[in-house]
Design a protein around this motif. Sequence first.
Motif, short mmCIF file in Angstrom:
data_model
loop_
_atom_site.label_atom_id
_atom_site.label_comp_id
_atom_site.label_asym_id
_atom_site.label_seq_id
_atom_site.Cartn_x
_atom_site.Cartn_y
_atom_site.Cartn_z
N MET A 284 0.76 -1.32 -0.06
CA MET A 284 0.16 0.12 0.05
C MET A 284 1.00 1.11 -0.01
SD MET A 284 -3.55 -0.90 2.34
CE MET A 284 -2.55 -1.22 3.73
N PRO A 285 1.81 1.72 0.93
CA PRO A 285 2.60 2.91 1.06
C PRO A 285 3.29 3.00 -0.34
CG PRO A 285 3.05 1.49 2.94
CD PRO A 285 2.13 0.55 1.95
N GLU A 286 3.70 2.01 -1.02
CA GLU A 286 4.62 2.35 -2.18
C GLU A 286 3.78 2.14 -3.72
OE1 GLU A 286 8.26 0.62 -2.19
OE2 GLU A 286 8.28 0.35 -0.09
N GLY A 287 2.39 1.79 -3.34
CA GLY A 287 1.54 1.76 -4.66
C GLY A 287 1.77 0.50 -5.51
N PHE A 288 1.93 -0.46 -4.79
CA PHE A 288 2.46 -1.85 -5.83
C PHE A 288 0.85 -2.35 -6.20
CE2 PHE A 288 6.55 -1.58 -3.82
CZ PHE A 288 7.09 -2.17 -4.68
N VAL A 289 0.26 -1.71 -6.82
CA VAL A 289 -1.07 -2.28 -7.64
C VAL A 289 -0.91 -3.25 -8.59
CG1 VAL A 289 -3.18 -1.52 -8.80
CG2 VAL A 289 -2.26 0.25 -7.06
N ARG A 290 0.02 -3.06 -9.55
CA ARG A 290 0.21 -3.77 -10.63
C ARG A 290 0.55 -5.38 -10.14
NH1 ARG A 290 -1.98 -3.38 -15.32
NH2 ARG A 290 -2.07 -5.75 -15.10
N THR A 291 1.51 -5.32 -9.16
CA THR A 291 2.01 -6.75 -8.54
C THR A 291 0.62 -7.62 -8.12
OG1 THR A 291 3.96 -5.63 -7.92
CG2 THR A 291 3.36 -7.81 -6.83
N PHE A 292 -0.53 -6.94 -7.51
CA PHE A 292 -1.63 -7.43 -7.01
C PHE A 292 -2.68 -7.90 -8.40
CE2 PHE A 292 -0.15 -5.31 -3.30
CZ PHE A 292 -0.32 -6.37 -2.54
N ILE A 293 -2.55 -7.17 -9.18
CA ILE A 293 -3.60 -7.14 -10.24
C ILE A 293 -2.72 -8.59 -11.39
CG2 ILE A 293 -4.47 -6.29 -12.58
CD1 ILE A 293 -4.33 -3.69 -11.06
N ASP A 294 -1.40 -8.45 -11.61
CA ASP A 294 -0.84 -9.54 -12.19
C ASP A 294 -1.25 -10.93 -11.82
OD1 ASP A 294 0.03 -7.60 -13.90
OD2 ASP A 294 2.05 -7.66 -13.29
N GLU A 295 -1.43 -11.05 -10.55
CA GLU A 295 -1.56 -12.52 -9.85
C GLU A 295 -2.72 -13.06 -10.15
OE1 GLU A 295 0.80 -14.26 -8.46
OE2 GLU A 295 1.99 -12.62 -8.84
N GLY A 296 -3.77 -12.25 -10.81
CA GLY A 296 -5.22 -12.62 -11.27
C GLY A 296 -6.21 -12.96 -10.30
N GLY A 297 -6.98 -13.97 -10.66
CA GLY A 297 -8.33 -14.45 -9.97
C GLY A 297 -8.16 -15.15 -8.62
N ALA A 298 -6.88 -15.73 -8.36
CA ALA A 298 -6.68 -16.46 -6.90
C ALA A 298 -6.61 -15.38 -6.03
CB ALA A 298 -5.56 -17.19 -7.14
N ILE A 299 -5.58 -14.26 -6.30
CA ILE A 299 -5.75 -13.17 -5.43
C ILE A 299 -6.93 -12.44 -5.35
CG2 ILE A 299 -4.60 -10.99 -4.94
CD1 ILE A 299 -2.80 -13.68 -4.25
N GLU A 300 -7.63 -12.18 -6.37
CA GLU A 300 -8.88 -11.47 -6.36
C GLU A 300 -9.85 -12.04 -5.44
OE1 GLU A 300 -12.46 -10.26 -9.24
OE2 GLU A 300 -10.42 -10.82 -10.23
N ASN A 301 -10.03 -13.45 -5.50
CA ASN A 301 -10.76 -14.43 -4.50
C ASN A 301 -10.33 -14.09 -3.24
OD1 ASN A 301 -12.46 -15.20 -6.86
ND2 ASN A 301 -10.94 -17.14 -6.87
N LEU A 302 -9.01 -14.10 -2.87
CA LEU A 302 -8.79 -14.09 -1.47
C LEU A 302 -8.98 -12.54 -0.99
CD1 LEU A 302 -5.39 -15.78 -1.26
CD2 LEU A 302 -7.35 -16.17 0.06
N LEU A 303 -8.77 -11.62 -1.63
CA LEU A 303 -9.36 -10.16 -1.59
C LEU A 303 -10.73 -9.90 -1.22
CD1 LEU A 303 -7.20 -8.32 -3.93
CD2 LEU A 303 -6.73 -7.99 -1.75
N MET A 304 -11.56 -10.65 -1.95
CA MET A 304 -12.98 -10.50 -1.57
C MET A 304 -13.28 -11.40 -0.50
SD MET A 304 -14.80 -10.83 -5.42
CE MET A 304 -14.41 -12.51 -5.68
N ARG A 305 -12.58 -12.50 -0.08
CA ARG A 305 -12.85 -13.15 1.11
C ARG A 305 -12.23 -12.24 2.41
NH1 ARG A 305 -11.00 -18.63 0.16
NH2 ARG A 305 -13.22 -18.93 -0.27
N MET A 306 -11.28 -11.53 2.20
CA MET A 306 -10.86 -10.71 3.12
C MET A 306 -11.79 -9.39 3.40
SD MET A 306 -7.35 -8.69 3.32
CE MET A 306 -5.81 -9.95 3.87
N ARG A 307 -12.49 -9.07 2.47
CA ARG A 307 -13.42 -8.03 2.47
C ARG A 307 -14.66 -8.34 3.44
NH1 ARG A 307 -15.88 -5.77 -2.83
NH2 ARG A 307 -17.31 -7.72 -2.71
N LYS A 308 -14.88 -9.61 3.14
CA LYS A 308 -16.20 -10.35 3.82
C LYS A 308 -15.90 -10.35 5.31
CE LYS A 308 -17.90 -12.34 -0.34
NZ LYS A 308 -18.33 -13.67 -0.79
N SER A 309 -14.61 -10.57 5.68
CA SER A 309 -14.27 -11.12 7.06
C SER A 309 -14.24 -9.83 7.89
CB SER A 309 -13.00 -11.97 7.33
OG SER A 309 -12.08 -11.29 6.69
#
Length: 142
Positions: A117-142
Amino acid sequence: MSRASVAFSQALLAKSSLDRGDLAAAEYWAQTCGYERSKHLHFLNEYDHMVLARVQHAQGKFQEARATLERLRPFTIAMGRNGRVIEIYLILAQVLQSLGSQDEALLNLEQALVLGMPEGFVRTFIDEGGAIENLLMRMRKS
């Protein structure tokens, strides 16, 4: 071309093969690169080890992938290579999710977010694709 440059270019090709769904080419690289047997870590071959972990994960060798990443992570942290550390946490989160260790996967994702977050590593997260997206959604729900 130096030996390190050749090894790096071969790891890039293996990662590209994985991204295209060509597991056979990536497996061939993993079998011939020598990193599964290598105990030597150096900043010049850290990316190669990360690709090896990705191949192991794609092969269903989840424990091997976890061991590769957990051996690499402290070395990369000590070298202060935050971009690589974030990527290691993200790959490890995916491996842990495959192992059914959801809580550990979310903890690794959280570590990646804290560093990214502090350094703006957005592309790194996006490049990981659906598996990370699913974990992010799971994290948001918890």
